[in-house]
Design a protein around this motif. Structure first.
Motif, PDB file in Angstrom:
ATOM      1  N   ASN A   1       0.829  -1.207   0.000  1.00 17.65           N
ATOM      2  CA  ASN A   1       0.000   0.000   0.000  1.00 17.65           C
ATOM      3  C   ASN A   1       0.864   1.258   0.000  1.00 17.65           C
ATOM      4  O   ASN A   1       0.550   2.233  -0.695  1.00 17.65           O
ATOM      5  CB  ASN A   1      -0.934   0.011   1.217  1.00 17.65           C
TER       6      ASN A   1
ATOM      7  N   SER B   1       1.061   4.135  -2.906  1.00 25.45           N
ATOM      8  CA  SER B   1       0.922   5.566  -2.617  1.00 25.45           C
ATOM      9  C   SER B   1       2.070   6.372  -3.211  1.00 25.45           C
ATOM     10  O   SER B   1       1.860   7.456  -3.752  1.00 25.45           O
ATOM     11  CB  SER B   1       0.869   5.800  -1.109  1.00 25.45           C
TER      12      SER B   1
ATOM     13  N   GLU C   1       1.493   6.674  -6.902  1.00 23.33           N
ATOM     14  CA  GLU C   1       0.403   7.610  -7.170  1.00 23.33           C
ATOM     15  C   GLU C   1       0.857   9.049  -6.963  1.00 23.33           C
ATOM     16  O   GLU C   1       0.508   9.934  -7.743  1.00 23.33           O
ATOM     17  CB  GLU C   1      -0.796   7.285  -6.277  1.00 23.33           C
ATOM     18  N   ASP C   2       1.653   9.295  -5.923  1.00 21.05           N
ATOM     19  CA  ASP C   2       2.195  10.640  -5.700  1.00 21.05           C
ATOM     20  C   ASP C   2       3.078  11.071  -6.865  1.00 21.05           C
ATOM     21  O   ASP C   2       3.023  12.224  -7.301  1.00 21.05           O
ATOM     22  CB  ASP C   2       3.012  10.690  -4.404  1.00 21.05           C
TER      23      ASP C   2
END
Length: 65
Positions: free
Chosen positions: A36, A40, A43-44
């Motif tokens: 996870n 993240s 995605e950032d």
């Protein structure tokens, strides 16, 4: 004359090897948390790339005015 049959065994990638070691060393919850966290991070990075692209478009539009 007939060619000898070819045997091909897939060599696991470095990533596959790391995941196998990870699964042996970590409990399921830690593994999920790490995945996870990495999701993240990716995605950032994607959002940052999109933001830079949007800034370029806005600057190009402003310079045309």
């Amino acid at each position: 004359m007939q060619a000898a049959p070819v045997r091909a065994n897939a060599i696991p990638s470095f990533t596959d090897a790391l995941r196998a070691i990870e699964s042996l060393l970590m409990s399921g919850g830690q593994r999920t948390a790490r995945r996870n966290a990495w999701t993240s991070v990716l995605e950032d990075r994607r959002r940052a790339k999109d933001r830079v692209e949007a800034e370029r478009v806005l600057e190009a539009a402003a310079s045309r005015s």
